[in-house]
Design a protein around this motif. Structure first.
Motif, short mmCIF file in Angstrom:
data_model
loop_
_atom_site.label_atom_id
_atom_site.label_comp_id
_atom_site.label_asym_id
_atom_site.label_seq_id
_atom_site.Cartn_x
_atom_site.Cartn_y
_atom_site.Cartn_z
N THR A 1 5.67 5.16 -6.95
CA THR A 1 5.26 5.44 -5.57
C THR A 1 6.45 5.81 -4.71
OG1 THR A 1 3.40 3.91 -5.82
CG2 THR A 1 4.01 4.50 -3.58
N GLU B 1 0.82 -1.20 0.00
CA GLU B 1 0.00 0.00 0.00
C GLU B 1 0.86 1.26 0.00
OE1 GLU B 1 -3.13 0.23 2.85
OE2 GLU B 1 -3.56 -1.91 2.69
N ARG B 2 0.29 2.32 -0.56
CA ARG B 2 1.00 3.60 -0.67
C ARG B 2 1.52 4.08 0.68
NH1 ARG B 2 1.64 8.36 -3.41
NH2 ARG B 2 1.03 10.28 -2.37
#
Length: 127
Positions: free
Chosen positions: A82, A2-3
């Motif tokens: 990211t 996840e980010r």
């Protein structure tokens, strides 16, 4: 991954880099103080955090070089995007504090505040 997890690991890498810099400025050599917490061990922590952010890539044994390149690009592209976003966010946070003359905050404190904002979900949206 996840980010928010990637962003927290980026902050961890930058925090560890600060520790390395302080150790070097403090006169420790690459082996540290013999307890495994010198610059070399700290660099290992940063490498571990970086590796955790990168995806595993499976390549068929009979894949052509072009197929390998496409698989690697497909797997690494989003992760690298990211990560770069995370480093950019951290840099921007540090630059704003600096440009605003915030001498009451250390760089570590700026990164800690950013980590708390990430934990609170402030940066859940975005690239």
């Amino acid at each position: 991954m996840e980010r928010a997890e990637v962003l927290k690991r980026v902050i961890g890498i930058l925090t560890e880099a600060q520790d390395i810099r302080r150790a070097v400025e403090g006169g420790q050599d690459a082996t540290g103080d013999g307890h495994g917490d010198g610059p070399a061990a700290t660099a290992g922590v940063a490498t571990t955090l970086l590796n955790e952010m990168l995806p595993s890539i499976s390549v068929p044994a009979d894949a052509s070089p072009q197929q390998v390149a496409a698989l690697v690009a497909q797997a690494l592209g989003p992760a690298l995007h990211t990560m770069v976003s995370g480093f950019s966010l951290a840099f921007t946070s540090l630059a704003i504090a600096h440009d605003n003359g915030r001498t009451d905050l250390s760089s570590i404190e700026v990164l800690q505040e950013l980590a708390l904002e990430i934990e609170a979900g402030t940066y859940d949206e975005g690239p």
